[in-house]
Design an enzyme around this catalytic site. Sequence first.
Site, PDB file in Angstrom:
ATOM      1  N   ASP A 132     -21.348  31.008 -25.661  1.00 38.75           N
ATOM      2  CA  ASP A 132     -21.934  31.241 -24.342  1.00 38.75           C
ATOM      3  C   ASP A 132     -22.984  30.146 -24.127  1.00 38.75           C
ATOM      4  OD1 ASP A 132     -23.688  31.932 -22.344  1.00 38.75           O
ATOM      5  OD2 ASP A 132     -23.927  34.022 -22.959  1.00 38.75           O
ATOM      6  N   CYS A 144     -31.439  41.347 -19.186  1.00 33.28           N
ATOM      7  CA  CYS A 144     -30.037  41.584 -19.591  1.00 33.28           C
ATOM      8  C   CYS A 144     -29.853  41.467 -21.099  1.00 33.28           C
ATOM      9  CB  CYS A 144     -29.062  40.643 -18.884  1.00 33.28           C
ATOM     10  SG  CYS A 144     -28.991  40.882 -17.125  1.00 33.28           S
ATOM     11  N   HIS A 193     -26.691  38.107 -24.362  1.00 32.91           N
ATOM     12  CA  HIS A 193     -26.818  38.601 -22.987  1.00 32.91           C
ATOM     13  C   HIS A 193     -25.775  39.705 -22.815  1.00 32.91           C
ATOM     14  CE1 HIS A 193     -26.348  38.333 -18.557  1.00 32.91           C
ATOM     15  NE2 HIS A 193     -27.523  37.744 -18.543  1.00 32.91           N
ATOM     16  N   GLN A 195     -27.242  28.925 -21.207  1.00 34.81           N
ATOM     17  CA  GLN A 195     -28.615  28.385 -21.282  1.00 34.81           C
ATOM     18  C   GLN A 195     -28.652  27.106 -22.122  1.00 34.81           C
ATOM     19  OE1 GLN A 195     -30.965  29.553 -19.500  1.00 34.81           O
ATOM     20  NE2 GLN A 195     -30.208  31.580 -18.933  1.00 34.81           N
ATOM     21  N   LYS A 245     -26.899  27.595 -13.078  1.00 38.48           N
ATOM     22  CA  LYS A 245     -28.033  27.329 -13.971  1.00 38.48           C
ATOM     23  C   LYS A 245     -28.094  25.846 -14.340  1.00 38.48           C
ATOM     24  CE  LYS A 245     -27.448  31.917 -16.016  1.00 38.48           C
ATOM     25  NZ  LYS A 245     -28.599  32.792 -15.712  1.00 38.48           N
TER      26      LYS A 245
HETATM   27  C1  LIG Z   1     -27.251  33.548 -22.081  1.00 37.14           C
HETATM   28  C2  LIG Z   1     -26.581  33.994 -20.826  1.00 37.14           C
HETATM   29  N1  LIG Z   1     -25.300  34.378 -20.873  1.00 37.14           N
HETATM   30  C3  LIG Z   1     -24.653  34.771 -19.763  1.00 37.14           C
HETATM   31  C4  LIG Z   1     -25.256  34.809 -18.543  1.00 37.14           C
HETATM   32  C5  LIG Z   1     -24.483  35.274 -17.362  1.00 37.14           C
HETATM   33  O1  LIG Z   1     -24.325  34.249 -16.446  1.00 37.14           O
HETATM   34  P1  LIG Z   1     -23.726  34.530 -15.003  1.00 37.14           P
HETATM   35  O2  LIG Z   1     -24.514  35.669 -14.430  1.00 37.14           O
HETATM   36  O3  LIG Z   1     -23.944  33.258 -14.272  1.00 37.14           O
HETATM   37  O4  LIG Z   1     -22.294  34.866 -15.169  1.00 37.14           O
HETATM   38  C6  LIG Z   1     -26.591  34.418 -18.450  1.00 37.14           C
HETATM   39  C7  LIG Z   1     -27.289  34.456 -17.156  1.00 37.14           C
HETATM   40  O5  LIG Z   1     -28.157  35.214 -16.870  1.00 37.14           O
HETATM   41  C8  LIG Z   1     -27.271  34.010 -19.621  1.00 37.14           C
HETATM   42  O6  LIG Z   1     -28.544  33.639 -19.571  1.00 37.14           O
END
Ligand SMILES: Cc1ncc(COP(=O)(O)O)c(C=O)c1O
Lengths: 434, 150
Positions: free
Chosen positions: A228, A392, A151, A231, A254
Amino acid sequence: MPLRFFSKLQSIKQIQMESEILTSEIKTSAPDFSKIRENFPTLHQTVKGRQLVYLDSAATTHKPVQVIEKIDHYYRLQNSNIHRGVHYLSQLATEEYENARIKVKNFINASSEKEIVFVKGTTEGVNLVASSYGNRFINEGDEIIITHMEHHSNIVPWQLLCERKGAVLRVIPINDRGELIMEEYKKLLNEKTKMVAVVHASNTLGTENPVKEIIEEAHKYNVPVLIDGAQAVQHFEVDVRALDADFYTFSGHKLYGPTGIGVLYGKKELLEKMPPYQGGGDMISYVSFERTTYNELPYKFEAGTPHIAGGIGLGYAIDYVKGVGLQAIKQHEAALLDYANKKLLGIPGLTPIGTAEKKSSVFSFVLENIHPHDIGTILDVEGVAVRTGHLCTQPLMRRFDVPAVARASFGMYNNTDDIDALAEAILKVFKVFG
Amino acid sequence: MNSELNELYQQVILDHNKNPRNFRKIEEPTHHSEGLNPLCGDHLHIYLIIENERVADIAFQGNGCAISKSSASIMTEVLKGKPVKEAEEKFKEFHDLITGHITDEDQIEAMGKLAVFKGISEFPVRVKCASLAWHTMNAAVHQKDTVSTE
Ligand SMILES: Cc1ncc(COP(=O)(O)O)c(C=O)c1O
């Protein structure tokens, strides 16, 4: 939740007992997922005259009443600043907030609540490590390894660090199914590697990465690994000690909890040697104009008044998820993904993006000659909420040579009717486009 | 079928999406700009040859949804041969149409080919798609290299 006034300080024990009662209520038998759906008020509405079909849980999950009521309760009866007052409400809020930290610690099996830093979300978790650890320990010519399926929030903070320090970003490639090519990873690791940052489960492909093995390999070079887990934690059990992860970060929103709150887990010995991330209140122990000494862990990394209601809400979201049981959630979602595969893969003109063998409940796809943005609009008119765009993950779009994708993602409250509705709506898209 | 959808995806729009007009690169344009809509990944180039304050030639290339592609296609048809000044006026009028500021049926009818985009006003998130080509054309005319609708 009836209004209730506390004649004396509600103890942590009592709070824990309450959450255990909640847990056992749900746990008495195998969870009935149709009942669970009842707990999510947002799902029970019509959009443009049709029953909402929500298939965008990877963007954010809905919140159960059990969480909403606790947040409401906090603002009605417990609102106060934490760590700063001797008065009754401040103590109450502090206890609730710190109790949430203990719930997080148990949820991911950390050794100590000192290793649980509350942050805004995954994005801030990564930025904290890239700034604090990165600025102190990563230098010119050093290498940072990420993957092709990250991401943007696990790419850009490292790029910024590389720009500041003259370090180099290395990328683990993926195969056409969307799985990491582990041999290539092993080739990338070397004495110059100073950090490995990898997504546990991909938000676009659903791929579940072999993070335990990734961590083992990195540790051969004494390289710390950040996972990370944005998910991951809502779909399957995560044990940071079993993984031996150095850093692990995820978002509350999430995980059926509030927005604006997330978690950074870090091994104590790493967090201890890292400098503060931001300066301000709460993160200090002594301040003079000559010198400031920092507060102990985890407060060293928590400058300013935090999202107190968010932290508390996250604690109750964890109670809720544990109450249903991650094993049961995993099975339920795997069955949904199976059903989606059967139902959707047969549609002529539909190509799935991300077909890893180990895959969480994400179904990304493109339709022949129809742009995903048009898919999204037509599905929306049918009451079906999916995400469209690059999600993203722009490097992934280029890897699969698509401008964008449409993604259906499932949470514990989804059912096969939702997938039937999606399949029907996709046929509608083809109809519009003739 | 849902009438809003019918309004949005009119046959003319679907036809231009499938067979975009003036879909090519102009090798030596006098004006050129690149337009991006990062949200949905739309990406296009607008090329112009402006002679004596007139759009002598206009073409586009790129990748995008049906709305942005057909809008670019129809725009090139409408603007070819027109004075540059009129192109700018048309942009404003088009923008008013898709944001729902023109509702008078006669006025909409008078807009000719552009009238097929009146359904956009029911889909506010698609306004950027429909206007991307126009923003990019406008930037090219004013000698800006890239625009983003974010
Ligand atoms: C794999 C992954 N990493 C990071 C993020 C970023 O999360 P947040 O926007 O809650 O900081 C997301 C969310 O869209 C994600 O799906």
